[in-house]
Enzyme design. Structure first.
Site, short mmCIF file in Angstrom:
data_model
loop_
_atom_site.label_atom_id
_atom_site.label_comp_id
_atom_site.label_asym_id
_atom_site.label_seq_id
_atom_site.Cartn_x
_atom_site.Cartn_y
_atom_site.Cartn_z
N ARG A 1 0.87 -1.16 0.03
CA ARG A 1 0.02 0.00 -0.02
C ARG A 1 0.91 1.15 0.05
NH1 ARG A 1 -2.33 -3.78 -0.95
NH2 ARG A 1 -4.34 -4.57 -0.14
N SER B 1 -11.75 0.20 2.18
CA SER B 1 -10.88 -0.15 3.31
C SER B 1 -10.19 0.80 3.85
CB SER B 1 -9.96 -1.49 3.17
OG SER B 1 -9.38 -1.78 4.12
N GLU C 1 -5.23 3.92 5.53
CA GLU C 1 -5.05 3.63 4.14
C GLU C 1 -5.67 4.50 3.25
OE1 GLU C 1 -6.74 0.25 1.21
OE2 GLU C 1 -5.63 -0.70 2.83
#
Length: 308
Positions: A177, A227, A297
């Site tokens: 990520r 998410s 995130e």
């Protein structure tokens, strides 16, 4: 600094009027349906125009923000000053042999479907990721064991000075990520994926299975940023949040999903402020209960409301 009328005039020398929106509500462009106004929201249709917009922002010392399709993003209620650049009109996807060129504004889902049509394997994991190709590269998006760095060969970007560069995949420091694109200030214009020949039915079976898993587990019926948190080492964010008893709780119209604890949904006309406070509540509670720091995130941009 020039006034807005003068800025609009200079943008009009680069872009058609239909590609320049003034005081555009950004809740029209985010998956959370949150966010205040952009002073200027521009949608270039050529790489040259992107370069010219970047150079103009530099020349006028204007704040400059890149917006994908707003799937992994929260825009604050005070909106975004200066120029917000959207690449949604750069959305072409082409293939030649085992290689695919996908422009930044194309949805990564559509790239995975194009790969299926061409019987190419390597992008199945992306069949449920809602972001654009550019956004997916920006954060090295991944799902179900695959990620962008597995398929990327090179990318075309514009740097902070407006120069056009073609860079190999290893130039982007792709990790979980993460990429160095934010620090470098790159604007991704296209990605070249190196795929492998596959069997149509086998590829489709994998994509159908992943789609079922996503639709059965994720709260797709409400607006959300997807998410919210990265996976903490040794844990699963959703399990920590669930075990903290936070499902169904939130601030204002935002709520930790009762379907998947890793999601916060805009259930009842939430403001961005309420959504962000809900994120902070989750982080605080999980830290107190388990001693684990949940790292976001999702990106948060823009200004708080009523800021002078």
């Amino acid at each position: 600094m020039l006034n807005n009328q003068s800025i609009h005039h200079k943008l009009s020398e680069i872009l058609l009027q239909e590609n320049i929106l003034v005081d555009e509500p950004l809740n029209n462009h985010t998956y959370t349906k949150l966010g205040g106004q952009a002073d200027f929201f521009v949608t270039p249709t050529t790489y040259e125009a992107v370069q010219q917009v970047v150079k103009l922002a530099n020349e006028l010392e204007l704040p400059f923000t890149l917006l994908g399709n707003g799937s992994n993003l929260i825009v604050k209620d005070g909106g975004v000053r200066g120029i917000v650049l959207s690449l949604k009109k750069l959305d072409q996807i082409t293939t030649e042999g085992n290689e695919m060129i996908a422009q930044s504004g194309a949805r990564i889902i559509d790239a995975s479907r194009k790969a299926l049509d061409e019987e190419l394997t390597g992008l199945e994991f992306a069949c449920g990721i809602p972001g654009t190709v550019g956004g997916a590269l920006f954060m090295n998006a991944g799902a179900y064991g695959g990620e962008i760095k597995d398929a990327l060969k090179e990318a075309v970007v514009v740097d902070r000075q407006g120069n056009l560069l073609t860079l190999p995949a290893d130039a982007f420091d792709l990790q979980y990520r993460h990429s160095n694109i934010p620090e470098k200030g790159y604007i991704v214009l296209e990605a070249l994926f190196e795929l492998k020949p596959g069997n149509y039915q086998n590829i489709k079976d994998v994509m159908d299975d992943l789609t079922y898993k996503r639709e059965s587990k994720q709260p797709l019926e409400y607006p959300s940023c997807g998410s919210v948190f990265k996976r903490p080492p040794g844990y699963f964010a959703g399990k920590l949040i669930q075990d903290s008893g936070l499902q169904g709780k939130g601030v204002g119209g935002a709520e930790v999903s009762t379907k998947h604890a890793g999601f916060i949904v805009n259930k009842n006309n939430a403001t961005a402020t309420e959504y962000i406070k809900s994120i902070e509540m989750v982080q605080k509670t999980v830290k107190e209960k388990f001693g684990v720091d949940l790292e976001r995130e999702v990106r948060i941009i823009g200004e708080d409301p009523n800021k002078d």
